[in-house]
Design an enzyme around this catalytic site. Structure first.
Site, PDB file in Angstrom:
ATOM      1  N   GLU A   1      -4.263   1.843  -6.956  1.00 42.49           N
ATOM      2  CA  GLU A   1      -4.686   2.898  -6.050  1.00 42.49           C
ATOM      3  C   GLU A   1      -3.791   4.116  -6.247  1.00 42.49           C
ATOM      4  O   GLU A   1      -2.742   4.230  -5.594  1.00 42.49           O
ATOM      5  CB  GLU A   1      -4.570   2.421  -4.603  1.00 42.49           C
ATOM      6  CG  GLU A   1      -5.329   1.136  -4.323  1.00 42.49           C
ATOM      7  CD  GLU A   1      -5.702   1.028  -2.852  1.00 42.49           C
ATOM      8  OE1 GLU A   1      -6.882   0.808  -2.581  1.00 42.49           O
ATOM      9  OE2 GLU A   1      -4.831   1.213  -1.996  1.00 42.49           O
TER      10      GLU A   1
ATOM     11  N   HIS B   1       0.852  -1.193   0.000  1.00 41.39           N
ATOM     12  CA  HIS B   1       0.000   0.000   0.000  1.00 41.39           C
ATOM     13  C   HIS B   1       0.893   1.251   0.000  1.00 41.39           C
ATOM     14  O   HIS B   1       1.960   1.266   0.610  1.00 41.39           O
ATOM     15  CB  HIS B   1      -0.911   0.002   1.225  1.00 41.39           C
ATOM     16  CG  HIS B   1      -1.938   1.086   1.168  1.00 41.39           C
ATOM     17  ND1 HIS B   1      -1.644   2.393   1.510  1.00 41.39           N
ATOM     18  CD2 HIS B   1      -3.228   1.079   0.760  1.00 41.39           C
ATOM     19  CE1 HIS B   1      -2.732   3.136   1.335  1.00 41.39           C
ATOM     20  NE2 HIS B   1      -3.706   2.364   0.877  1.00 41.39           N
TER      21      HIS B   1
END
Ligand code: PGA
Length: 257
Positions: free
Chosen positions: A174, A102
């Site tokens: 993302e 992430h």
């Protein structure tokens, strides 16, 4: 068609009590509305903090259709790695999915392409699903380099995998500029090209391509309509159970259409 993956990472939020309430609500909703199954055409998943993993597993039960994940795991199986949690430990606590790379971990905790590759391999070695997150900064986007950047991140993390291993990987695109309080929702137009690039490379070869970053109840349906998007990875909107249940409904309707 493969199910649409709809899930949330709680990031560093929720006490145990709050996590249990959320998980009980989801469990009870699936029991009353879906006979204890996942909504049709949807693969739900939830990624709590490490401290809540076993509690959420306990609430959902062993046979839950909701996949349970951890937000990170070390690449070694055990040893002198103070503060870290290994994939076997995560599995022992009930996890089936390992989130890897992430952007918050890349930015603040030294995650690199090399560590994402080691972690993907560790997850696969122990039978867990790697959920690899990739995404470019606003600077890279403004310079027109989004697709090349994310393809390089993905290729670096997935290097050397067999076709069978690759087929067990989920990728979440993302973009950093779209994530969190400081982010702004991406428009469909902005996502078409990166997903075309990812689709060309990975469609049919990985388990799924997800989108994440400021997903909300107003944009979820149109995001699911983008070619090659096979699910949504959601932060804030899903932290309230009502938001997550609404996303499940949107995805179920999309899967049926
Ligand atoms: P957000 O977080 O939905 O709150 O923007 C997304 C993510 O970081 O996965």
């Amino acid at each position: 068609m493969s199910p649409l993956w709809i899930g949330t990472s709680w990031k560093m939020t929720k006490t145990l009590a709050e996590g249990r309430v959320w998980a009980e609500g989801l469990r009870d909703h699936l029991a009353s509305e879906h006979g204890g199954q996942a909504p049709s055409g949807v693969q739900p998943f939830v990624i709590p903090s490490f401290t809540a993993t076993t509690a959420v597993r306990g609430v959902l039960g062993e046979d839950s259709p909701v996949l349970l994940g951890v937000q990170n795991a070390h690449w070694e199986d055990e040893g002198a790695w103070t503060g870290e949690v290994s994939v076997p430990q995560a599995r022992d606590a009930g996890a089936q999915v390992v989130e890897i790379g992430h952007s918050e971990r890349r930015e603040h905790f030294g995650e690199t392409v090399k560590t994402t590759r080691l972690k993907v391999a560790a997850a696969l070695r122990h039978g867990l699903t790697p959920l690899l997150c990739i995404g470019e900064s606003a600077e890279v986007k403004d310079a027109g380099g989004s697709s090349a950047f994310i393809l390089e991140q993905a290729a670096g993390a997935l290097e050397g995998l067999s076709a069978e291993e690759l087929a067990r990987v989920v990728i979440a695109y993302e973009p950093i500029w779209a994530i969190g309080e400081k982010g702004r929702p991406a428009t469909v137009e902005e996502l078409v090209e990166p997903f075309a690039a990812l689709g060309e490379q990975y469609s049919g070869r990985v388990m799924g391509l997800l989108y994440g970053g400021s997903v909300n109840l107003d944009n979820a349906a149109e995001l699911l309509g983008i070619e090659h998007v096979a699910g949504l990875f959601v932060g804030r909107t899903a932290w309230k159970l009502e938001g997550y249940l609404e996303l499940l409904r949107i995805a179920e309707a999309h899967a049926a259409s």
